[in-house]
Design a protein around this motif. Structure first.
Motif, mmCIF file in Angstrom:
data_model
loop_
_atom_site.group_PDB
_atom_site.id
_atom_site.type_symbol
_atom_site.label_atom_id
_atom_site.label_comp_id
_atom_site.label_asym_id
_atom_site.label_seq_id
_atom_site.Cartn_x
_atom_site.Cartn_y
_atom_site.Cartn_z
ATOM 1 N N GLN A 40 0.820 -1.212 0.000
ATOM 2 C CA GLN A 40 0.000 0.000 0.000
ATOM 3 C C GLN A 40 0.854 1.263 0.000
ATOM 4 O O GLN A 40 0.543 2.232 -0.685
ATOM 5 C CB GLN A 40 -0.948 -0.004 1.187
ATOM 6 C CG GLN A 40 -2.072 -0.985 1.042
ATOM 7 C CD GLN A 40 -2.975 -1.016 2.253
ATOM 8 O OE1 GLN A 40 -2.609 -0.568 3.336
ATOM 9 N NE2 GLN A 40 -4.165 -1.571 2.086
ATOM 10 N N THR A 41 1.948 1.245 0.757
ATOM 11 C CA THR A 41 2.828 2.413 0.807
ATOM 12 C C THR A 41 3.480 2.652 -0.555
ATOM 13 O O THR A 41 3.498 3.777 -1.056
ATOM 14 C CB THR A 41 3.910 2.227 1.889
ATOM 15 O OG1 THR A 41 3.265 2.033 3.144
ATOM 16 C CG2 THR A 41 4.830 3.428 1.964
ATOM 17 N N SER A 44 0.785 3.765 -3.176
ATOM 18 C CA SER A 44 0.270 5.130 -3.022
ATOM 19 C C SER A 44 1.268 6.162 -3.544
ATOM 20 O O SER A 44 0.885 7.258 -3.924
ATOM 21 C CB SER A 44 -0.065 5.419 -1.563
ATOM 22 O OG SER A 44 1.108 5.483 -0.782
ATOM 23 N N ASP A 45 2.536 5.808 -3.590
ATOM 24 C CA ASP A 45 3.568 6.717 -4.073
ATOM 25 C C ASP A 45 3.821 6.564 -5.571
ATOM 26 O O ASP A 45 4.465 7.401 -6.182
ATOM 27 C CB ASP A 45 4.869 6.475 -3.297
ATOM 28 C CG ASP A 45 5.916 7.523 -3.574
ATOM 29 O OD1 ASP A 45 5.563 8.717 -3.598
ATOM 30 O OD2 ASP A 45 7.083 7.149 -3.806
ATOM 31 N N ARG A 75 -6.939 6.214 -10.881
ATOM 32 C CA ARG A 75 -7.438 6.782 -9.627
ATOM 33 C C ARG A 75 -7.533 8.300 -9.715
ATOM 34 O O ARG A 75 -8.509 8.895 -9.284
ATOM 35 C CB ARG A 75 -6.538 6.370 -8.469
ATOM 36 C CG ARG A 75 -7.113 6.710 -7.124
ATOM 37 C CD ARG A 75 -6.291 6.173 -6.012
ATOM 38 N NE ARG A 75 -4.969 6.800 -6.064
ATOM 39 C CZ ARG A 75 -3.932 6.429 -5.346
ATOM 40 N NH1 ARG A 75 -4.034 5.416 -4.527
ATOM 41 N NH2 ARG A 75 -2.789 7.048 -5.434
ATOM 42 N N LYS A 115 -2.225 8.649 -11.204
ATOM 43 C CA LYS A 115 -2.115 7.624 -10.160
ATOM 44 C C LYS A 115 -3.123 6.536 -10.476
ATOM 45 O O LYS A 115 -4.262 6.824 -10.834
ATOM 46 C CB LYS A 115 -2.366 8.216 -8.779
ATOM 47 C CG LYS A 115 -1.264 9.179 -8.377
ATOM 48 C CD LYS A 115 -1.348 9.530 -6.932
ATOM 49 C CE LYS A 115 -0.141 10.393 -6.570
ATOM 50 N NZ LYS A 115 0.024 10.521 -5.157
ATOM 51 N N THR A 117 -5.054 2.726 -9.432
ATOM 52 C CA THR A 117 -5.515 1.955 -8.281
ATOM 53 C C THR A 117 -4.485 0.870 -7.974
ATOM 54 O O THR A 117 -3.642 0.550 -8.817
ATOM 55 C CB THR A 117 -6.873 1.293 -8.576
ATOM 56 O OG1 THR A 117 -6.704 0.392 -9.667
ATOM 57 C CG2 THR A 117 -7.934 2.322 -8.906
ATOM 58 N N VAL A 118 -4.545 0.310 -6.788
ATOM 59 C CA VAL A 118 -3.593 -0.742 -6.405
ATOM 60 C C VAL A 118 -3.728 -1.936 -7.346
ATOM 61 O O VAL A 118 -2.735 -2.503 -7.793
ATOM 62 C CB VAL A 118 -3.816 -1.164 -4.937
ATOM 63 C CG1 VAL A 118 -2.929 -2.335 -4.573
ATOM 64 C CG2 VAL A 118 -3.558 0.000 -4.002
#
Length: 160
Positions: A40-41, A44-45, A75, A115, A117-118
């Motif tokens: 996740q970290t 998100s970057d 996103r 950006k 999505t994961v």
């Protein structure tokens, strides 16, 4: 001499095995949670830069932005004008920015910071290919090692 067995020895063995299994399960859960946090970290970057061609007017910029937004797994999309791109370069590489400033107008192109999505990171190549088909976009860039790190964290989490 005969070995004397305690009548509750099987109970103690079962208790020890249960304790051991609980510790192993807790360790695996902790490792899974750590991999999830790392994924996740990193995700998100992670961002892509979609560079616009020269001479793209504001209406075509907005059309390109809308097309990028409607790509699957997008996103967010933020427009970065060439002046702001030069400011960002100045904060990271002041000498290079001064040299670029000698040219007068910013030599850096305008573009979009995108950006995903994961889940979209696993389909990154398809996203880049689709974004490259947008006529106003001349190039899509991202940090490949960073994408690999996110996908590796995801794979590690799946195998735990």
């Amino acid at each position: 001499m005969r070995h004397i067995r305690h009548p509750d020895s099987r109970l103690w063995i079962a208790l020890a095995l249960g304790l051991w299994q609980g510790l192993v399960a807790e360790g695996l859960f902790f490792a899974w949670a750590q991999c999830r946090q790392v994924e996740q970290t990193l995700a998100s970057d992670f961002k892509l830069i979609a560079l616009l061609g020269d001479g793209v007017d504001e209406e075509r910029q907005n059309m390109a932005r809308e097309r990028l937004l409607f790509q699957p797994d997008t996103r967010s999309v933020e427009f970065i004008p060439r002046e702001r791109a030069l400011e960002g370069l100045a904060s990271r590489e002041p000498d290079l920015a001064r040299a670029a400033g000698l040219l007068g107008e910013s030599p850096l192109p305008s573009g979009f910071e995108v950006k995903l999505t994961v889940d979209g990171l696993s389909r990154l190549s398809r996203w880049v290919e689709a974004a490259g088909k947008i006529p106003e976009i001349v190039r899509v860039e991202y940090r490949a090692p960073q994408a690999q790190a996110v996908l590796q964290a995801r794979a590690d989490k799946l195998y735990l």
